[in-house]
Design a protein around this motif. Structure first.
Motif, PDB file in Angstrom:
ATOM      1  N   TYR A  43       0.568  -1.201  -0.081  1.00 34.00           N
ATOM      2  CA  TYR A  43      -0.040   0.014  -0.072  1.00 34.00           C
ATOM      3  C   TYR A  43       0.828   1.321  -0.096  1.00 34.00           C
ATOM      4  CZ  TYR A  43      -3.887   3.003   1.528  1.00 34.00           C
ATOM      5  OH  TYR A  43      -5.038   3.973   1.687  1.00 34.00           O
ATOM      6  N   GLY A  44       1.745   1.320   0.643  1.00 30.77           N
ATOM      7  CA  GLY A  44       2.762   2.504   0.973  1.00 30.77           C
ATOM      8  C   GLY A  44       3.596   2.707  -0.331  1.00 30.77           C
ATOM      9  N   VAL A 320      -8.719   2.492  -3.237  1.00 30.11           N
ATOM     10  CA  VAL A 320      -9.073   1.949  -4.458  1.00 30.11           C
ATOM     11  C   VAL A 320      -7.979   1.276  -5.355  1.00 30.11           C
ATOM     12  CG1 VAL A 320     -10.512   2.288  -6.701  1.00 30.11           C
ATOM     13  CG2 VAL A 320     -11.194   3.505  -4.550  1.00 30.11           C
ATOM     14  N   CYS A 321      -7.013   1.754  -5.399  1.00 27.09           N
ATOM     15  CA  CYS A 321      -5.889   1.164  -6.237  1.00 27.09           C
ATOM     16  C   CYS A 321      -5.392  -0.068  -5.504  1.00 27.09           C
ATOM     17  CB  CYS A 321      -4.729   2.212  -6.170  1.00 27.09           C
ATOM     18  SG  CYS A 321      -4.785   3.498  -7.446  1.00 27.09           S
ATOM     19  N   PHE A 322      -5.150  -0.053  -4.149  1.00 32.65           N
ATOM     20  CA  PHE A 322      -4.963  -1.143  -3.346  1.00 32.65           C
ATOM     21  C   PHE A 322      -5.972  -2.354  -3.694  1.00 32.65           C
ATOM     22  CE2 PHE A 322      -4.414  -3.387   0.712  1.00 32.65           C
ATOM     23  CZ  PHE A 322      -3.250  -4.062   0.523  1.00 32.65           C
ATOM     24  N   THR A 324      -7.919  -2.910  -6.163  1.00 35.11           N
ATOM     25  CA  THR A 324      -8.219  -3.308  -7.339  1.00 35.11           C
ATOM     26  C   THR A 324      -6.845  -3.848  -7.921  1.00 35.11           C
ATOM     27  OG1 THR A 324      -7.531  -1.066  -8.274  1.00 35.11           O
ATOM     28  CG2 THR A 324     -10.048  -1.841  -8.004  1.00 35.11           C
ATOM     29  N   GLY A 325      -5.985  -4.005  -7.108  1.00 35.19           N
ATOM     30  CA  GLY A 325      -4.500  -4.524  -7.477  1.00 35.19           C
ATOM     31  C   GLY A 325      -3.816  -3.529  -8.419  1.00 35.19           C
ATOM     32  N   SER A 326      -4.002  -2.062  -8.095  1.00 31.87           N
ATOM     33  CA  SER A 326      -3.305  -1.206  -9.139  1.00 31.87           C
ATOM     34  C   SER A 326      -2.300  -0.691  -8.559  1.00 31.87           C
ATOM     35  CB  SER A 326      -4.384  -0.415  -9.663  1.00 31.87           C
ATOM     36  OG  SER A 326      -5.537  -1.061 -10.133  1.00 31.87           O
ATOM     37  N   ALA A 327      -1.029  -0.735  -9.065  1.00 33.49           N
ATOM     38  CA  ALA A 327       0.109   0.030  -8.424  1.00 33.49           C
ATOM     39  C   ALA A 327       0.315   1.215  -8.852  1.00 33.49           C
ATOM     40  CB  ALA A 327       1.307  -1.053  -8.946  1.00 33.49           C
ATOM     41  N   ASN A 328      -0.376   1.907  -9.833  1.00 32.43           N
ATOM     42  CA  ASN A 328      -0.267   3.269 -10.204  1.00 32.43           C
ATOM     43  C   ASN A 328      -1.606   3.663 -10.951  1.00 32.43           C
ATOM     44  OD1 ASN A 328       0.194   2.017 -12.829  1.00 32.43           O
ATOM     45  ND2 ASN A 328       2.325   1.922 -12.478  1.00 32.43           N
ATOM     46  N   LEU A 329      -1.600   4.729 -11.560  1.00 35.29           N
ATOM     47  CA  LEU A 329      -2.739   5.161 -12.224  1.00 35.29           C
ATOM     48  C   LEU A 329      -3.047   4.520 -13.699  1.00 35.29           C
ATOM     49  CD1 LEU A 329      -2.549   9.135 -11.456  1.00 35.29           C
ATOM     50  CD2 LEU A 329      -3.918   7.328 -10.270  1.00 35.29           C
ATOM     51  N   THR A 330      -2.001   4.232 -14.126  1.00 37.26           N
ATOM     52  CA  THR A 330      -1.928   3.351 -15.564  1.00 37.26           C
ATOM     53  C   THR A 330      -2.445   2.177 -15.118  1.00 37.26           C
ATOM     54  OG1 THR A 330       0.101   4.573 -16.370  1.00 37.26           O
ATOM     55  CG2 THR A 330      -0.620   2.571 -17.292  1.00 37.26           C
ATOM     56  N   ALA A 331      -2.593   1.456 -14.206  1.00 37.15           N
ATOM     57  CA  ALA A 331      -2.898   0.156 -13.766  1.00 37.15           C
ATOM     58  C   ALA A 331      -4.506   0.366 -13.537  1.00 37.15           C
ATOM     59  CB  ALA A 331      -2.187  -0.625 -12.826  1.00 37.15           C
TER      60      ALA A 331
END
Length: 339
Positions: A43-44, A320-322, A324-331
């Protein structure tokens, strides 16, 4: 100028009261992510960074243009600038028409830039003014007033049509806007003010060479209703009331803008309530997310209140990123959605 100042103060009061809220759902609630119960992420280390007007932001957030007479706007903008600098996000100031008509010159609001030396700042003028004496030289003065990185030209035909003293002659505004974009040496961003940009209009603006499009869809403040609240004539009030649900919903405006202009920077705004809405806007195709009315109450209190507000938005966006498994905005822009 006093009439303009009084009108802007009335606008601020109506928005703060909530009476100018749009009668139409912005459509963002229908965008639902597939929950990832096993994210392989720290997360961090989730990266919310975004590039905007040549600067790197810590989060893809724009404090959108707000209204108010000079005395109130000065205090509000100062708090917003300090918060934007602290948070590493972008800031757009309210319309500078009154300052321009008062003879505003470079350096008039340099205190704003001093409070936010690393922040992308966007100056602001209404499109209708482009056929009323605001050409490239005047646009440069507007940008220089706040040492801005770019100029926002806002499109508000519905507001002008419902405003008792509105500018209703828009003949030639499109040509004047294109001439401005092609003449000046600074980026020009074009935004609606709450009724949305259609796909056709987005394509037209992209062809003019805009630096970014802010769709400002239906779902947040409704400027027809705002003008109806301050109108004195029953006929003006009745006229404005009919447009309580007018416009292109925010979710649809973002998706259609991205499809129509795949290489243009898109700002999603119009009733963004929190970081989950911001994530939804990004998933629909926005590169940046704008919020105005949602933070206005905090901006009337203190810089700390604004910082606290956006820290919550940023935390929600990161969660939300966490989840959804999204490391960044592109993901995040590719995260699976529920059917």
């Amino acid at each position: 100028m006093s009439d303009i100042v009084n009108r802007k103060d009335q606008h601020l009061d109506v928005i703060l009261s909530g009476r100018g809220r749009h009668g139409r759902d912005g459509g963002l609630d229908a965008v639902r992510f597939v929950h990832e119960a096993l994210p392989d992420l720290d997360y961090g280390k989730i990266d919310l960074g975004a590039d905007f007007l040549g600067r790197r932001l810590k989060a893809p957030l724009l404090i959108s243009s707000m209204t108010g007479g000079p005395s109130r706007a000065e205090a509000i903008n100062a708090r917003l600038a300090e918060a934007a600098q602290h948070l590493g996000i972008a800031l757009a100031v309210g319309s500078q028409r009154a300052a321009l008509e008062a003879g505003g010159a470079p350096g008039l609001d340099m205190a704003l830039r001093l409070k936010a030396p690393d922040t992308p700042i966007l100056a602001n003028i209404g499109a209708a003014q482009l056929t009323r004496g605001v050409g490239p030289d005047e646009a440069r003065r507007i940008v220089d007033m706040v040492a801005a990185d770019a100029l926002i030209v806002h499109l508000n035909p519905l507001q002008e049509a419902c405003q008792p003293e509105g500018d209703r002659d828009w003949w030639g505004v499109g040509a004047a806007l294109e001439a401005l974009i092609r003449t000046v040496d600074f980026p020009v961003v074009v935004k609606e003010t709450g009724a949305g940009l259609s796909a056709a209009t987005c394509r037209r603006l992209a062809a003019m060479g805009v630096a970014a499009l802010d769709v400002a869809g239906a779902g947040g403040s409704n400027w027809a209703l705002v003008e109806g609240e301050r109108a004195e004539s029953p006929a003006d009030k009745a006229h404005a009331a009919a447009f309580g649900d007018w416009g292109i919903p925010t979710a649809r405006a973002i998706a259609e803008a991205r499809a129509a202009c795949p290489r243009t920077l898109i700002i999603g705004s119009g009733g963004i309530r929190d970081g989950v809405d911001a994530a939804r806007a990004i998933r629909l195709g926005a590169d940046m997310v704008g919020q105005a009315a949602g933070v206005l109450a905090a901006a009337t209190v203190s810089t700390e209140a604004v910082v606290a507000h956006f820290q919550t938005v940023i935390r929600q966006l990161k969660t939300v990123c966490f989840c959804t498994g999204s490391a960044n905005l592109t993901a995040l822009a590719r995260a699976p959605l529920q059917d």
